[in-house]
Design a protein around this motif. Structure first.
Motif, PDB file in Angstrom:
ATOM      1  N   ILE A 173       0.769  -1.063   0.058  1.00  0.00           N
ATOM      2  CA  ILE A 173       0.093   0.030   0.145  1.00  0.00           C
ATOM      3  C   ILE A 173       0.765   1.122   0.014  1.00  0.00           C
ATOM      4  N   MET A 174       2.202   1.383   0.466  1.00  0.00           N
ATOM      5  CA  MET A 174       3.211   2.267   0.518  1.00  0.00           C
ATOM      6  C   MET A 174       3.141   3.397  -0.866  1.00  0.00           C
ATOM      7  N   PRO A 175       3.010   2.688  -1.862  1.00  0.00           N
ATOM      8  CA  PRO A 175       2.977   3.671  -3.097  1.00  0.00           C
ATOM      9  C   PRO A 175       2.118   4.687  -3.219  1.00  0.00           C
ATOM     10  N   TYR A 176       1.021   4.225  -2.368  1.00  0.00           N
ATOM     11  CA  TYR A 176      -0.324   5.053  -2.654  1.00  0.00           C
ATOM     12  C   TYR A 176      -0.254   6.217  -1.620  1.00  0.00           C
ATOM     13  N   ILE A 177       0.445   6.036  -0.350  1.00  0.00           N
ATOM     14  CA  ILE A 177       0.465   7.079   0.707  1.00  0.00           C
ATOM     15  C   ILE A 177       1.492   7.952   0.607  1.00  0.00           C
ATOM     16  N   ASP A 178       1.484   9.376   0.877  1.00  0.00           N
ATOM     17  CA  ASP A 178       2.506  10.211   0.913  1.00  0.00           C
ATOM     18  C   ASP A 178       3.706   9.842   1.862  1.00  0.00           C
ATOM     19  N   SER A 179       3.168   9.525   3.107  1.00  0.00           N
ATOM     20  CA  SER A 179       4.466   9.603   4.033  1.00  0.00           C
ATOM     21  C   SER A 179       4.156   8.523   5.099  1.00  0.00           C
ATOM     22  N   VAL A 180       5.170   8.037   5.916  1.00  0.00           N
ATOM     23  CA  VAL A 180       5.041   7.141   6.824  1.00  0.00           C
ATOM     24  C   VAL A 180       5.564   7.471   8.317  1.00  0.00           C
ATOM     25  N   LEU A 181       4.880   7.293   9.281  1.00  0.00           N
ATOM     26  CA  LEU A 181       5.654   7.296  10.696  1.00  0.00           C
ATOM     27  C   LEU A 181       5.707   6.145  11.181  1.00  0.00           C
ATOM     28  N   LEU A 182       6.861   5.768  11.536  1.00  0.00           N
ATOM     29  CA  LEU A 182       7.234   4.577  12.376  1.00  0.00           C
ATOM     30  C   LEU A 182       7.121   4.559  13.726  1.00  0.00           C
ATOM     31  N   THR A 183       6.577   3.505  14.472  1.00  0.00           N
ATOM     32  CA  THR A 183       6.337   3.429  15.896  1.00  0.00           C
ATOM     33  C   THR A 183       7.223   2.296  16.326  1.00  0.00           C
ATOM     34  N   VAL A 184       7.958   2.668  17.261  1.00  0.00           N
ATOM     35  CA  VAL A 184       8.772   1.488  18.142  1.00  0.00           C
ATOM     36  C   VAL A 184       8.539   1.596  19.621  1.00  0.00           C
ATOM     37  N   GLU A 185       8.898   0.461  20.247  1.00  0.00           N
ATOM     38  CA  GLU A 185       8.592   0.487  21.785  1.00  0.00           C
ATOM     39  C   GLU A 185      10.053   0.335  22.579  1.00  0.00           C
ATOM     40  N   ASN A 186      10.080   1.399  23.399  1.00  0.00           N
ATOM     41  CA  ASN A 186      11.540   1.558  24.197  1.00  0.00           C
ATOM     42  C   ASN A 186      11.493   0.413  24.734  1.00  0.00           C
ATOM     43  N   ASN A 187      12.984  -0.065  24.598  1.00  0.00           N
ATOM     44  CA  ASN A 187      13.600  -1.158  25.204  1.00  0.00           C
ATOM     45  C   ASN A 187      13.018  -2.581  25.100  1.00  0.00           C
ATOM     46  N   ASP A 206      10.911   4.450   1.898  1.00  0.00           N
ATOM     47  CA  ASP A 206      11.332   5.691   1.050  1.00  0.00           C
ATOM     48  C   ASP A 206      11.710   6.797   2.014  1.00  0.00           C
ATOM     49  N   ARG A 207      12.986   6.956   2.218  1.00  0.00           N
ATOM     50  CA  ARG A 207      13.516   7.846   2.905  1.00  0.00           C
ATOM     51  C   ARG A 207      12.759   9.514   2.792  1.00  0.00           C
ATOM     52  N   GLU A 208      12.195   9.839   1.742  1.00  0.00           N
ATOM     53  CA  GLU A 208      11.727  11.046   1.554  1.00  0.00           C
ATOM     54  C   GLU A 208      10.419  10.878   2.128  1.00  0.00           C
ATOM     55  N   LYS A 209       9.739   9.774   2.383  1.00  0.00           N
ATOM     56  CA  LYS A 209       8.476   9.479   2.928  1.00  0.00           C
ATOM     57  C   LYS A 209       8.584   9.518   4.524  1.00  0.00           C
ATOM     58  N   LEU A 210       9.441   9.192   4.893  1.00  0.00           N
ATOM     59  CA  LEU A 210       9.623   8.876   6.579  1.00  0.00           C
ATOM     60  C   LEU A 210       9.621  10.286   7.325  1.00  0.00           C
ATOM     61  N   LEU A 211       8.402  10.334   8.097  1.00  0.00           N
ATOM     62  CA  LEU A 211       8.423  11.557   8.860  1.00  0.00           C
ATOM     63  C   LEU A 211       8.972  11.289  10.043  1.00  0.00           C
ATOM     64  N   GLY A 212       9.460  10.226  10.516  1.00  0.00           N
ATOM     65  CA  GLY A 212      10.001  10.025  11.688  1.00  0.00           C
ATOM     66  C   GLY A 212       9.892   9.018  12.677  1.00  0.00           C
ATOM     67  N   ILE A 213      10.413   8.896  13.758  1.00  0.00           N
ATOM     68  CA  ILE A 213      10.112   7.477  14.678  1.00  0.00           C
ATOM     69  C   ILE A 213       9.430   8.049  15.839  1.00  0.00           C
ATOM     70  N   VAL A 214       8.340   7.271  16.311  1.00  0.00           N
ATOM     71  CA  VAL A 214       7.759   7.673  17.725  1.00  0.00           C
ATOM     72  C   VAL A 214       8.255   6.280  18.425  1.00  0.00           C
ATOM     73  N   ILE A 215       8.667   6.860  19.776  1.00  0.00           N
ATOM     74  CA  ILE A 215       8.861   6.115  20.733  1.00  0.00           C
ATOM     75  C   ILE A 215       8.135   5.886  21.882  1.00  0.00           C
ATOM     76  N   ASN A 216       7.416   4.760  21.891  1.00  0.00           N
ATOM     77  CA  ASN A 216       6.480   4.445  22.848  1.00  0.00           C
ATOM     78  C   ASN A 216       6.914   4.048  24.313  1.00  0.00           C
ATOM     79  N   LYS A 217       6.436   4.083  25.384  1.00  0.00           N
ATOM     80  CA  LYS A 217       6.535   3.762  26.621  1.00  0.00           C
ATOM     81  C   LYS A 217       8.130   3.997  27.136  1.00  0.00           C
TER      82      LYS A 217
END
Length: 237
Positions: free
Chosen positions: A191-205, A220-231
């Motif tokens: 589905i990624m080719p159809y969507i403008d941007s990507v937010l990656l979520t990870v869990e701390n530790n 695609d690095r141009e699409k990567l908005l950033g990484i959200v660290i949960n917990k």
């Protein structure tokens, strides 16, 4: 629960109206609707950074994913949508595209007979899928049938047509797609080719560094908005 944002109320006359319960939201770590919850400020910061990048690039669609399941991608997608819905000049649609394990409607505590799969496979009209909670400027598509052969559907021309229709229907709307984890199959890559941007979520530790690195390399690095660290430090960040 009175969760309407200030300003002019948006009426969605063709969609199902539902009432969300504050206790259910709190139990499922859905916090961004309540400014009195301190941690909601973290989502305001994330929202502001994301909106700046979206406006700079003329984008309005976001895929929220994670390297592996359990990192909090769905709670992140929901809280981000709620935070955006507080803006007076924007609306937001939250679309559940984790077709093997739809969770958004469960996290929000309501039953749903239809989801995006029902439109893709059975041509159920889009307006029949849309739910309007008691949060102004927010609409949701989540629920309905789950399927196993989801990669081909998410990568289909029909899915591309849906995304195009949703993103171009209104000038002042962001669309957030909760998509499967990147390393659990090919769904998100489809589905990624159809969507403008990507937010990656990870869990701390918990999320392995190698998994995070592999996931980042698939985006695609141009699409990567950033990484959200949960917990992070036992708090959502």
């Amino acid at each position: 629960m009175n969760t309407h944002s200030q300003g002019v109320k948006i009426e969605y006359t063709a969609s199902k109206i539902i009432e969300l319960n504050a206790n259910t939201l709190a139990t499922n770590h859905i916090i961004a609707w309540d400014d009195k919850i301190k941690e909601a400020d973290y989502y305001k910061i994330i929202k502001t950074q994301i909106q700046q990048k979206l406006k700079l690039n003329g984008w309005n669609t976001i895929a929220v994913t994670s390297p592996r399941p359990g990192a909090g991608k769905t709670t992140t997608a929901i809280n981000l949508a709620l935070s955006i819905a507080k803006d007076h000049d924007m609306t937001v649609m939250l679309v559940d595209c984790d077709l093997k394990n739809q969770q958004i409607h469960k996290y929000l505590g309501y039953k749903s007979d239809y989801g995006i799969t029902d439109h893709l496979l059975d041509n159920v009209p889009l307006e029949n899928l849309i739910v309007c909670p008691n949060i102004n400027r927010l609409t949701i598509i989540s629920g309905g049938k789950t399927i196993s052969g989801s990669t081909e559907i998410l990568g289909s021309n029909k899915m591309g047509t849906i995304v195009h229709e949703l993103k171009n229907r209104y000038d002042n709307r962001y669309i957030i797609f909760d998509v499967p984890s990147l390393l659990e199959g090919a769904d998100t890559l489809a589905i990624m080719p159809y969507i403008d941007s990507v937010l990656l979520t990870v869990e701390n530790n918990k999320t392995k560094h190698a998994d995070c690195e592999t996931a980042v390399n698939l985006i695609d690095r141009e699409k990567l908005l950033g990484i959200v660290i949960n917990k992070y430090n036992s708090r959502v960040t």
